[in-house]
Each structure stands twice: as C-alpha cells, then as structure tokens.
Design a protein around this motif. Structure first.
Motif, PDB file in Angstrom:
ATOM      1  N   ASP A 201      22.407  71.137   3.601  1.00 17.23           N
ATOM      2  CA  ASP A 201      22.395  72.369   4.391  1.00 17.23           C
ATOM      3  C   ASP A 201      21.089  72.534   5.165  1.00 17.23           C
ATOM      4  O   ASP A 201      21.075  73.101   6.260  1.00 17.23           O
ATOM      5  CB  ASP A 201      22.624  73.586   3.479  1.00 17.23           C
ATOM      6  CG  ASP A 201      24.056  73.639   2.971  1.00 17.23           C
ATOM      7  OD1 ASP A 201      24.911  72.892   3.488  1.00 17.23           O
ATOM      8  OD2 ASP A 201      24.324  74.424   2.036  1.00 17.23           O
ATOM      9  N   ALA A 202      19.985  72.043   4.603  1.00 18.62           N
ATOM     10  CA  ALA A 202      18.690  72.180   5.274  1.00 18.62           C
ATOM     11  C   ALA A 202      18.492  71.128   6.366  1.00 18.62           C
ATOM     12  O   ALA A 202      17.849  71.399   7.373  1.00 18.62           O
ATOM     13  CB  ALA A 202      17.567  72.078   4.247  1.00 18.62           C
ATOM     14  N   MET A 203      19.046  69.942   6.163  1.00 13.71           N
ATOM     15  CA  MET A 203      18.751  68.841   7.087  1.00 13.71           C
ATOM     16  C   MET A 203      19.520  68.944   8.406  1.00 13.71           C
ATOM     17  O   MET A 203      19.062  68.482   9.445  1.00 13.71           O
ATOM     18  CB  MET A 203      19.066  67.492   6.418  1.00 13.71           C
ATOM     19  CG  MET A 203      18.195  67.186   5.210  1.00 13.71           C
ATOM     20  SD  MET A 203      16.533  66.614   5.622  1.00 13.71           S
ATOM     21  CE  MET A 203      16.862  64.954   6.187  1.00 13.71           C
ATOM     22  N   ARG A 204      20.718  69.531   8.328  1.00 17.18           N
ATOM     23  CA  ARG A 204      21.561  69.693   9.530  1.00 17.18           C
ATOM     24  C   ARG A 204      21.751  68.378  10.287  1.00 17.18           C
ATOM     25  O   ARG A 204      21.495  68.273  11.492  1.00 17.18           O
ATOM     26  CB  ARG A 204      21.010  70.776  10.459  1.00 17.18           C
ATOM     27  CG  ARG A 204      20.800  72.116   9.791  1.00 17.18           C
ATOM     28  CD  ARG A 204      22.036  72.634   9.048  1.00 17.18           C
ATOM     29  NE  ARG A 204      23.245  72.725   9.840  1.00 17.18           N
ATOM     30  CZ  ARG A 204      23.688  73.846  10.411  1.00 17.18           C
ATOM     31  NH1 ARG A 204      23.018  74.960  10.275  1.00 17.18           N
ATOM     32  NH2 ARG A 204      24.807  73.854  11.101  1.00 17.18           N
ATOM     33  N   LYS A 205      22.233  67.394   9.530  1.00 21.88           N
ATOM     34  CA  LYS A 205      22.594  66.109  10.133  1.00 21.88           C
ATOM     35  C   LYS A 205      24.118  66.028  10.231  1.00 21.88           C
ATOM     36  O   LYS A 205      24.823  66.945   9.792  1.00 21.88           O
ATOM     37  CB  LYS A 205      22.075  64.964   9.251  1.00 21.88           C
ATOM     38  CG  LYS A 205      20.583  64.981   9.003  1.00 21.88           C
ATOM     39  CD  LYS A 205      19.792  64.721  10.256  1.00 21.88           C
ATOM     40  CE  LYS A 205      18.314  64.538   9.933  1.00 21.88           C
ATOM     41  NZ  LYS A 205      17.514  64.403  11.165  1.00 21.88           N
ATOM     42  N   ARG A 206      24.607  64.924  10.741  1.00 25.24           N
ATOM     43  CA  ARG A 206      26.060  64.727  10.769  1.00 25.24           C
ATOM     44  C   ARG A 206      26.591  64.695   9.334  1.00 25.24           C
ATOM     45  O   ARG A 206      25.985  64.045   8.466  1.00 25.24           O
ATOM     46  CB  ARG A 206      26.381  63.416  11.482  1.00 25.24           C
ATOM     47  CG  ARG A 206      27.878  63.136  11.584  1.00 25.24           C
ATOM     48  CD  ARG A 206      28.128  61.892  12.406  1.00 25.24           C
ATOM     49  NE  ARG A 206      29.512  61.504  12.435  1.00 25.24           N
ATOM     50  CZ  ARG A 206      29.959  60.356  12.933  1.00 25.24           C
ATOM     51  NH1 ARG A 206      29.094  59.484  13.462  1.00 25.24           N
ATOM     52  NH2 ARG A 206      31.239  60.062  12.907  1.00 25.24           N
TER      53      ARG A 206
END
Ligand code: ADP
Ligand code: ADP
Length: 228
Positions: A201-206
C-alpha cells in the motif's frame, strides 16, 4: 522482458495452479504479485526460472522461450535472473563475502572482477563491514541483505523475490524494501510475491492479484486489497 500468453500449469496430480494467464512485464517495472494462499503465485514465479514447466501456453523470459528451451540452456536463463527467497538460503559454511562471490565463481568470472564487484554489492546492501561474518551470526535482515547481494552480483535483468520480507519484522522489512527500490531505480526489473499489505500500500507499484490460478486485478500504482 517477461511475456506470458495463455499460460496454464496443471501439476501431475491434476491440481490446476494457473489457468490461461496472460501478462506482460516490461524492463524496469516493479511488480507485486498478491493473492490468497494457494492462488498460484509461487507457481507463476517458478515458471519464470523454469523450476516448473508450463503445461500449455507461451512464456518468454529475457528472450528465452521457457517452454521450448533445451535443458542445457537453462543455466543461461537463470543467469539473467536474480532470485531471493523468504528463507534466505545462504550457504552456512561460507562467509558473507564467499556467499556472494560464489555466484560469480560458478560463472567463472575473473578473480579481480569478483573482488571488485562483491565489494560494490556489499556496499549497496550496507554489509561491507560484515564481509567476514558467517550467516549464523547475522540477524534475519542482514541475512536477507546477503541474499539480495548474491542475487544482483551478476547484474541480472530481472530480480524475482518470493515473500522476501515474510520472516522479518516491519522495520527490517522497510530496509529490505528500500534496497529493492534502489535496485529497481538502477534499472532492474523486480517481480515480488508478498503478503506484506502495509508495504504494498505504501509503495504504490504495479499490483497483479491472482485468485484460483487467474489474474483478477492488474493495477498500476495499486494496493494490496486483501484483509489478511
Ligand atoms: P501460492 O503461492 O499462491 O500459495 P501455489 O502456486 O503454491 O500458490 O499453489 C497453487 C496450487 O497448486 C495449489 O492448489 C497447490 O496446492 C498446487 N500445487 C503447488 N505446487 C504443487 C506441486 N508441486 N504438486 C501439486 N500441486 C501443487
Ligand atoms: P581488507 O583490508 O579489505 O580486509 P584484505 O587484504 O584482507 O583486505 O583482503 C582483500 C579483499 O578481499 C578484502 O577487501 C576482503 O574483504 C576480500 N576477500 C577476499 N576473500 C575473502 C573472504 N574469503 N572473506 C572475506 N573477504 C574476502
């Protein structure tokens, strides 16, 4: 980089692990694979390094046609990949330095090049001062950093990680994730299976979510999306 087209995996006992998966992962992407236990995540990862063979469909990894290649070519596919596991899998009788150097020795890199490169990657993971330590004397986070150094020492195109923070506390997990992020920013593709909800949720990657062997969600800048 990774092209899966209609890939299915049915184990010999009849268990259907993946059903007609199609997915494309480009150079430089950072991809989380999420989903419930038994969904097929580990199977998908195992297909990438040809630990398992697809039952049907077309899979190309770093230019290698995984379903069609000869067994003698498999080491070349694997050299183009770095693999990190939840349980580190270090050699207990080798030092930190030797664990990392060993990955270059097996590809017969020159000794000078090995020394230089091993120090570079130990610096990158912040472990130069532990070069002479044995794995048993390191914390879990340090052991995982050794495993990451070993995975990247031969400059793979793709790093595959199967729950790399699964055995680590939240603070240590963050340090490990920062290292993966740095490796990714240097241009290496990352494919990571994880149950680490706050991290995803924190990284916001694919984020690619798999359930019952099928892709049910594929989001750019995605979230974990499960309650576990
Ligand atoms: P996940 O990593 O998402 O937990 P897996 O890929 O391990 O899922 O498993 C997907 C399905 O395939 C499950 O039903 C599991 O029981 C089955 N499976 C995994 N490995 C094997 C195997 N070696 N032989 C038979 N069935 C397997
Ligand atoms: P240093 O002053 O850096 O310890 P040394 O002369 O002891 O230098 O060794 C040369 C370099 O090679 C060192 O940086 C060391 O980390 C590395 N090296 C070579 N073989 C090993 C090994 N088996 N274990 C740890 N480090 C090694």
């Amino acid at each position: 980089m990774i092209q899966m087209t209609d890939v299915s995996k049915i184990y010999s006992n009849g268990s259907v692990a993946l059903s007609n998966i199609s997915v494309h992962i480009d150079k430089g992407e950072f991809v989380f694979i999420v989903g419930p236990s038994g969904a097929g995540k580990s199977t998908l990862i195992k297909l990438l390094f040809r630990e398992e063979l697809p039952t049907s469909g077309h899979l190309v990894v770093n230019g290698w046609n995984v379903g069609q290649m000869r067994p003698s070519e498999v080491p070349y596919l694997r050299r183009s990949l770095g693999i990190v596991f939840q349980d580190f899998r270090l050699l207990p009788n080798k030092t930190v330095y030797e664990n990392v150097a060993f990955a270059m020795e097996v590809i017969e890199a020159p000794r000078r090049e090995i020394q230089k490169r091993v120090h570079t990657v130990l610096d990158l993971v912040g472990l130069r001062s532990k070069a002479r330590a044995y794995p048993a004397h390191l914390s879990g986070g340090e052991q995982q950093r050794v495993a990451i150094a070993r995975a990247i020492v031969n400059k793979p195109l793709v790093v595959i990680a199967d729950e790399p923070t699964g055995n680590l506390d939240p603070d240590t997990s963050w340090e490990i994730m920062k290292i993966f992020d740095r490796i990714n920013k240097d241009g290496t593709t990352i494919v990571m299976v994880t149950h680490d909800q706050p991290m995803v949720d924190a990284m916001r990657k694919r984020v690619i979510a798999i359930e019952k062997g099928r892709i049910v969600r594929d989001q750019a800048r995605g979230v974990y999306g499960y309650e576990d």
